[in-house]
Design a protein around this motif. Structure first.
Motif, PDB file in Angstrom:
ATOM      1  N   LYS A 155      81.855 119.263  89.788  1.00  0.00           N
ATOM      2  CA  LYS A 155      83.055 119.299  88.940  1.00  0.00           C
ATOM      3  C   LYS A 155      83.176 118.019  88.114  1.00  0.00           C
ATOM      4  O   LYS A 155      83.611 118.058  86.967  1.00  0.00           O
ATOM      5  N   GLU A 156      82.805 116.881  88.697  1.00  0.00           N
ATOM      6  CA  GLU A 156      82.817 115.636  87.923  1.00  0.00           C
ATOM      7  C   GLU A 156      81.794 115.699  86.786  1.00  0.00           C
ATOM      8  O   GLU A 156      82.055 115.214  85.677  1.00  0.00           O
ATOM      9  N   VAL A 157      80.656 116.308  87.042  1.00  0.00           N
ATOM     10  CA  VAL A 157      79.642 116.479  85.995  1.00  0.00           C
ATOM     11  C   VAL A 157      80.174 117.405  84.904  1.00  0.00           C
ATOM     12  O   VAL A 157      79.977 117.156  83.712  1.00  0.00           O
ATOM     13  N   LEU A 158      80.886 118.463  85.298  1.00  0.00           N
ATOM     14  CA  LEU A 158      81.468 119.367  84.303  1.00  0.00           C
ATOM     15  C   LEU A 158      82.511 118.638  83.448  1.00  0.00           C
ATOM     16  O   LEU A 158      82.532 118.797  82.224  1.00  0.00           O
ATOM     17  N   LEU A 159      83.343 117.837  84.075  1.00  0.00           N
ATOM     18  CA  LEU A 159      84.343 117.068  83.330  1.00  0.00           C
ATOM     19  C   LEU A 159      83.650 116.107  82.357  1.00  0.00           C
ATOM     20  O   LEU A 159      84.037 115.998  81.190  1.00  0.00           O
ATOM     21  N   ALA A 160      82.607 115.434  82.819  1.00  0.00           N
ATOM     22  CA  ALA A 160      81.839 114.547  81.938  1.00  0.00           C
ATOM     23  C   ALA A 160      81.158 115.339  80.832  1.00  0.00           C
ATOM     24  O   ALA A 160      81.023 114.858  79.697  1.00  0.00           O
ATOM     25  N   SER A 161      80.752 116.556  81.123  1.00  0.00           N
ATOM     26  CA  SER A 161      80.102 117.404  80.112  1.00  0.00           C
ATOM     27  C   SER A 161      81.058 117.785  78.994  1.00  0.00           C
ATOM     28  O   SER A 161      80.657 117.864  77.827  1.00  0.00           O
ATOM     29  N   ILE A 162      82.322 118.018  79.334  1.00  0.00           N
ATOM     30  CA  ILE A 162      83.332 118.272  78.295  1.00  0.00           C
ATOM     31  C   ILE A 162      83.390 117.065  77.353  1.00  0.00           C
ATOM     32  O   ILE A 162      83.344 117.208  76.132  1.00  0.00           O
TER      33      ILE A 162
END
Length: 155
Positions: free
Chosen positions: A40-47
């Protein structure tokens, strides 16, 4: 596009590989061994990265003196399973000597309504709101919206 993941054999860690580059994702120490950010942290960073790439590209195409573009995001997750993002808040810190507020706003709004594929995938389940700062002054706020808008006809 392809990504491969493999359990690291330690905690909840998974090594991911894409285009020959590797990174590890893991859970926090209660369940995982903190080898890297959570998915989820990677997804947030991906945004942040996806939209940031749009904004930088748009401002560079305008031939502006872009000195920096920092994109930060915060969220909380819902209770229960699956735990998803409640609301994503994104802040753009854009700096440049000859960038006008309307140019910075246009770049971010285009990203948050037309170009950012990661945000477009997240929006249907988790609202994304954003703020734009130019040279440390807040100039705009809005909400990501990838809904197709019909053009008005004047007949």
């Amino acid at each position: 596009m392809e990504t491969k993941t493999q359990w690291t054999g330690k905690g909840l860690g998974f090594a991911a590989q894409s285009r020959g580059m590797k990174f590890v994702m893991d859970g926090k120490p209660a369940d995982g061994s903190d080898q890297g950010p959570s998915p989820k942290e990677v997804l947030l960073a991906s945004i942040c990265a996806c939209s940031g790439m749009d904004v930088v590209s748009i401002l560079q195409k305008m031939r502006l003196d872009l000195q920096s573009c920092d994109v930060d995001a915060q969220t909380e997750t819902t209770e229960g399973h699956p735990a998803i993002f409640k609301l994503v808040r994104v802040q753009y810190q854009i700096k440049g000597s000859n960038i006008k507020p309307e140019q910075a706003t246009k770049a971010v709004v285009l990203s948050m309504t037309k170009y950012c594929g990661v945000t477009a995938m997240v929006c249907p389940t988790s609202p994304v709101e954003f703020e734009v700062f130019l040279n440390e002054t807040k100039i705009h706020e809005g909400k990501a919206d990838f809904t197709p808008h019909e053009k008005e006809s004047h007949s």
